[in-house]
Design an enzyme around this catalytic site. Structure first.
Site, short mmCIF file in Angstrom:
data_model
loop_
_atom_site.label_atom_id
_atom_site.label_comp_id
_atom_site.label_asym_id
_atom_site.label_seq_id
_atom_site.Cartn_x
_atom_site.Cartn_y
_atom_site.Cartn_z
N GLY A 188 -12.05 11.38 -1.57
CA GLY A 188 -11.56 10.57 -0.44
C GLY A 188 -10.37 9.70 -0.80
N GLY A 189 -10.27 9.29 -2.08
CA GLY A 189 -9.11 8.51 -2.52
C GLY A 189 -8.99 7.16 -1.82
N ILE A 237 -0.97 -4.46 4.96
CA ILE A 237 -2.28 -4.84 4.45
C ILE A 237 -2.57 -6.31 4.72
CG2 ILE A 237 -3.67 -5.13 2.34
CD1 ILE A 237 -2.32 -2.58 1.26
N HIS A 259 -3.30 7.56 35.90
CA HIS A 259 -3.28 6.17 36.38
C HIS A 259 -4.71 5.70 36.56
CE1 HIS A 259 -1.81 2.63 38.46
NE2 HIS A 259 -2.73 2.84 39.39
N ALA A 291 -0.99 -8.91 -1.38
CA ALA A 291 -0.70 -7.65 -0.66
C ALA A 291 0.81 -7.52 -0.54
CB ALA A 291 -1.37 -7.67 0.71
N CYS A 298 -7.40 6.21 0.88
CA CYS A 298 -7.56 6.19 2.34
C CYS A 298 -9.02 6.01 2.74
CB CYS A 298 -6.99 7.48 2.92
SG CYS A 298 -7.40 7.74 4.64
N GLY A 323 2.71 -4.89 -1.57
CA GLY A 323 3.17 -3.50 -1.67
C GLY A 323 2.31 -2.69 -2.63
N ARG A 324 2.63 -1.41 -2.73
CA ARG A 324 1.89 -0.52 -3.63
C ARG A 324 2.89 0.20 -4.53
NH1 ARG A 324 -3.35 0.34 -2.12
NH2 ARG A 324 -3.42 2.33 -3.22
N ALA A 361 -1.13 8.15 4.85
CA ALA A 361 -2.05 9.27 4.65
C ALA A 361 -1.62 10.51 5.42
CB ALA A 361 -3.46 8.84 5.07
P1 NAD Z 1 4.08 -3.74 2.68
O1 NAD Z 1 5.30 -3.21 2.03
O2 NAD Z 1 3.70 -3.28 4.02
O3 NAD Z 1 4.16 -5.32 2.76
C1 NAD Z 1 4.37 -6.13 1.65
C2 NAD Z 1 4.97 -7.44 2.14
O4 NAD Z 1 4.96 -8.36 1.06
C3 NAD Z 1 6.42 -7.30 2.61
O5 NAD Z 1 6.52 -7.92 3.85
C4 NAD Z 1 7.20 -8.04 1.53
O6 NAD Z 1 8.37 -8.64 2.01
C5 NAD Z 1 6.19 -9.06 1.07
N1 NAD Z 1 6.36 -9.57 -0.29
C6 NAD Z 1 6.75 -8.90 -1.39
N2 NAD Z 1 6.73 -9.71 -2.47
C7 NAD Z 1 6.30 -10.92 -2.03
C8 NAD Z 1 6.05 -12.16 -2.66
N3 NAD Z 1 6.24 -12.34 -3.96
N4 NAD Z 1 5.61 -13.20 -1.90
C9 NAD Z 1 5.41 -13.03 -0.57
N5 NAD Z 1 5.64 -11.88 0.08
C10 NAD Z 1 6.07 -10.83 -0.64
O7 NAD Z 1 2.92 -3.51 1.60
P2 NAD Z 1 1.33 -3.63 1.75
O8 NAD Z 1 0.96 -4.42 2.93
O9 NAD Z 1 0.86 -4.08 0.40
O10 NAD Z 1 0.90 -2.14 1.97
C11 NAD Z 1 1.31 -1.14 1.04
C12 NAD Z 1 1.52 0.15 1.72
O11 NAD Z 1 0.27 0.68 2.10
C13 NAD Z 1 2.32 0.07 3.00
O12 NAD Z 1 3.70 0.14 2.78
C14 NAD Z 1 1.82 1.25 3.75
O13 NAD Z 1 2.58 2.36 3.36
C15 NAD Z 1 0.40 1.41 3.27
N6 NAD Z 1 -0.54 0.93 4.28
C16 NAD Z 1 -0.53 1.48 5.52
C17 NAD Z 1 -1.40 1.02 6.47
C18 NAD Z 1 -1.40 1.65 7.84
O14 NAD Z 1 -0.88 2.75 7.97
N7 NAD Z 1 -1.92 0.99 8.85
C19 NAD Z 1 -2.27 -0.02 6.21
C20 NAD Z 1 -2.26 -0.57 4.94
C21 NAD Z 1 -1.39 -0.08 3.99
#
Ligand code: NAD
Length: 474
Positions: free
Chosen positions: A38-39, A187, A447, A272, A41, A274-275, A323
């Site tokens: 499942g990883g 996230i 509608h 949160a 996601c 980034g990844r 995903a």
């Molecule tokens: P993200 O890139 O969406 O958001 C990270 C945020 O952190 C950005 O707004 C960035 O400017 C900010 N940031 C970076 N460094 C910072 C710092 N030092 N202090 C404060 N803010 C800072 O990354 P995420 O929310 O970690 O999610 C990672 C990835 O996972 C997403 O890019 C997305 O691809 C995927 N994801 C998708 C979904 C979905 O499809 N609904 C949900 C969760 C995650």
């Protein structure tokens, strides 16, 4: 042991590739380090977060009934153990289903960490009985689907159980009295929404000058307004977190920014920001696979890496880390391995932020059009003019088409409002099919539904909107 196709990683991309390849007659071995398929996601991402967001939404709707419709319930009692158990049940049901699907297709699942010895073989590390004798697997082809990991900048890395990443937040150990979310992205906003509805006092700190950088500002505005209330105005933009120190009963956080400067204390901190691709320590240096400076594996539109036997899909193969992009890349990689003329050639990869309201977009965005100087017109339909949106009291929504002026073709779509993530699918199809606005407006939409706003936005473009909203263009 030898296999025709090895798939490294059993997440959304990896299992899709393995199942499709097996259906097409290839002999497949799927290598996954964790006991469950499942990883990210399924185990610690999309699915558990949506289960918890469902709870948040129902709590919110009940509050709304009291505030606006005069229907009162008693204050909810939240049994966090039961919430967690229910979320786990969702995961185990789906993961169990994947195990069955693999078995039915005769996909050999090996629970091990795969490390490249060279371009033709993996060393299988671990102790599970599924690992073949000798712990070595040679392959004709391999699909790399190792995904991504939460980024944890060194300044935030902490042994403290009070500082968590998305995995820790989804574990839902308890409901902290206060939660600071660092990062106003997907996230941060989704998990902030969950914890706020469960009763935590949530604050968000975002480095840039707006939430969800990259998304169109007119879509973010209604969400930000609602989150200001939910987070009690504690959204700090343009603000940096200097340091995090666990003081025993709270985390001490140093802020630097116009709206917030100085020290604050929080019961829990969610990082949160980034990844990053999961491409380190898997022996890629023993192959010809090339990576960029951030660790993403470089591949072409056929998902081929620089190593002719190795393909890459999903988060490890580049952004967007979604995903549904992974599973479509899986299809391309398998078809190319089978000698079919496939390539990843999509006009629209939908993005959905599952907050309340949801934000969804597909194809061209206005931000991108401005940045890349792409000629386009917009047609907007505010949901205040939608009967359905009025009936459910969610008039803050907005539906927007981006249109090529010469041809009237739809290039992109953005939606904010409840259910935007479902509504965007129509736009994806329209963009992929090369539809003109007329194709949308001539299609009968049921509608009263929110889907009508897609048709109505098209009517706005032609100046023929018949509902309450009278546009002043054309
Ligand atoms: P993200 O890139 O969406 O958001 C990270 C945020 O952190 C950005 O707004 C960035 O400017 C900010 N940031 C970076 N460094 C910072 C710092 N030092 N202090 C404060 N803010 C800072 O990354 P995420 O929310 O970690 O999610 C990672 C990835 O996972 C997403 O890019 C997305 O691809 C995927 N994801 C998708 C979904 C979905 O499809 N609904 C949900 C969760 C995650």
């Amino acid at each position: 042991m030898h296999t025709q196709l090895a798939v490294l990683g059993g997440g959304r991309g990896g299992y899709a590739a393995a199942f499709l390849a097996a259906d097409e007659g290839l002999e497949v071995t799927l290598i996954e380090a964790e006991p469950r398929l499942g990883g990210t996601c399924l185990l610690r991402g999309c699915i558990p977060s949506k289960a918890l967001l469902h709870v948040a939404k129902v709590i919110d709707e009940v509050d709304e009934l009291t505030a606006r419709w005069g229907i009162e319930y008693s204050t909810p009692h939240i049994d966090i153990e039961k919430v967690r158990a229910r979320k786990e049940k969702v995961i185990s049901t789906l993961s169990g289903g994947l195990k069955q699907l693999a078995k039915r297709r005769k996909v050999k699942v090996v629970q091990a960490r795969g490390v490249f010895e060279d371009s033709t073989a993996l060393r299988l590390e671990g102790h599970d009985a599924s690992i073949p004798e000798g712990g070595r697997l040679t392959f004709d082809h391999l699909i790399l689907a190792t995904g991504s990991l939460p980024a944890m900048p060194a300044s935030f890395a902490s042994e403290s159980p009070r500082v968590v990443d998305s995995t820790g937040a989804l574990d839902l150990q308890d409901i902290p009295e206060s939660l600071l979310v660092i990062g106003g992205g997907y996230i941060g906003l989704e998990m902030g929404t969950v914890y706020a509805h469960l009763g935590a006092k949530v604050s968000v700190v975002e480095l840039t000058d707006g939430l969800l950088p990259g998304a169109d500002r007119d879509l973010v505005k209604p969400l930000q307004r609602r989150l200001q209330k939910l987070f009690e105005k504690r959204i700090f933009l343009d603000t940096k977190v200097g340091s995090l120190v666990d003081r025993g009963d709270a985390v001490e956080v140093a802020f630097e920014g116009p709206a917030k400067f100085g020290i604050e204390y929080y019961s829990r901190v969610l990082v949160a920001v980034g990844r990053r691709p999961n491409s380190a320590n898997i022996g890629l240096e023993n192959t010809k696979v090339e990576q960029d400076s951030r660790g993403f594996v470089l591949c072409d539109r056929q998902q081929r890496t620089a190593d002719e036997r190795i393909f890459a899909i999903g988060d490890v193969a580049g952004e967007p880390m979604l995903a549904h992009k992974a599973s479509h890349e899986a299809k391309v990689a398998v078809e190319v391995i089978l000698g079919k003329p496939a390539e990843f050639d999509k006009l629209a990869i939908p993005a959905v932020v599952f907050t309340d309201p949801e934000i969804a977009w597909a194809g061209l965005t206005e931000e991108q059009a401005k940045r890349d100087n792409i000629a386009c017109e917009t047609a907007l339909y505010p949901w205040a003019a939608s009967g359905r949106a009025q009936a459910i009291g969610r008039t803050e929504g907005l539906t927007k088409w981006l249109i090529e002026p010469e041809s009237n073709r739809v290039l992109g779509c953005g939606i904010v409002g409840p259910g935007a993530g479902e509504l965007i699918a129509e736009a994806v199809l329209a963009i992929e099919m090369g539809c003109e606005v007329r194709d949308i407006t001539d299609s009968i939409h049921p509608h009263p539904t929110l889907s009508e706003t897609l048709m109505n936005a098209g009517e706005v473009y032609f100046g023929t909107a018949t509902e309450i909203y009278k546009p002043n263009r054309k």
